[in-house]
Design an enzyme around this catalytic site. Sequence first.
Site, PDB file in Angstrom:
ATOM      1  N   LEU A 170       0.840  -1.342  -0.024  1.00 34.42           N
ATOM      2  CA  LEU A 170      -0.189   0.172  -0.045  1.00 34.42           C
ATOM      3  C   LEU A 170       0.960   1.190   0.008  1.00 34.42           C
ATOM      4  O   LEU A 170       1.090   1.966   1.026  1.00 34.42           O
ATOM      5  CB  LEU A 170      -1.072  -0.123   1.310  1.00 34.42           C
ATOM      6  CG  LEU A 170      -1.884  -1.145   1.135  1.00 34.42           C
ATOM      7  CD1 LEU A 170      -2.974  -0.826   2.351  1.00 34.42           C
ATOM      8  CD2 LEU A 170      -3.036  -0.577   0.004  1.00 34.42           C
ATOM      9  N   HIS A 171       1.608   1.318  -1.002  1.00 34.45           N
ATOM     10  CA  HIS A 171       2.636   2.424  -1.278  1.00 34.45           C
ATOM     11  C   HIS A 171       2.277   3.302  -2.476  1.00 34.45           C
ATOM     12  O   HIS A 171       1.417   2.775  -3.336  1.00 34.45           O
ATOM     13  CB  HIS A 171       4.035   2.009  -1.402  1.00 34.45           C
ATOM     14  CG  HIS A 171       4.514   1.199  -0.214  1.00 34.45           C
ATOM     15  ND1 HIS A 171       4.940   2.221   1.148  1.00 34.45           N
ATOM     16  CD2 HIS A 171       4.691   0.147   0.007  1.00 34.45           C
ATOM     17  CE1 HIS A 171       5.386   1.111   2.047  1.00 34.45           C
ATOM     18  NE2 HIS A 171       5.204  -0.084   1.433  1.00 34.45           N
ATOM     19  N   ALA A 172       2.482   4.591  -2.288  1.00 30.87           N
ATOM     20  CA  ALA A 172       2.073   5.413  -3.455  1.00 30.87           C
ATOM     21  C   ALA A 172       0.798   5.418  -4.189  1.00 30.87           C
ATOM     22  O   ALA A 172      -0.169   5.606  -3.652  1.00 30.87           O
ATOM     23  CB  ALA A 172       3.281   5.338  -4.555  1.00 30.87           C
ATOM     24  N   PRO A 229      -1.293   2.558  -5.227  1.00 28.77           N
ATOM     25  CA  PRO A 229      -2.121   1.898  -4.629  1.00 28.77           C
ATOM     26  C   PRO A 229      -2.884   2.319  -3.163  1.00 28.77           C
ATOM     27  O   PRO A 229      -3.928   2.168  -3.133  1.00 28.77           O
ATOM     28  CB  PRO A 229      -1.428   0.421  -4.118  1.00 28.77           C
ATOM     29  CG  PRO A 229      -0.398   0.505  -4.957  1.00 28.77           C
ATOM     30  CD  PRO A 229       0.071   1.913  -5.376  1.00 28.77           C
TER      31      PRO A 229
END
Length: 86
Positions: free
Chosen positions: A14-16, A18
């Site tokens: 769950l980075h950037a 997403p």
Amino acid sequence: MVEKEVIVKNPHGLHARPAAVFVQKAASFPCKITISKNDKEVDAKSILAVMSLGVEPNEKIILRADGDKEEEALEELIKICENIEM
């Protein structure tokens, strides 16, 4: 209140991007939504809070929703966490 344990299958965790998609979807629901990882719980409608969890691929998180459309919200957010093509 509904809650579900989810394995994040997205290859970016769950980075950037997403995380942005996740927060945008969470914000579209009127209920309170939180994410927990390793006993740290944050507001799922805050991009900074979500990114502060540092959720990596194949990590376990707990999603909680409380209020109007809570079940629908959880269902949609689980789809984002499990989307491997994002």
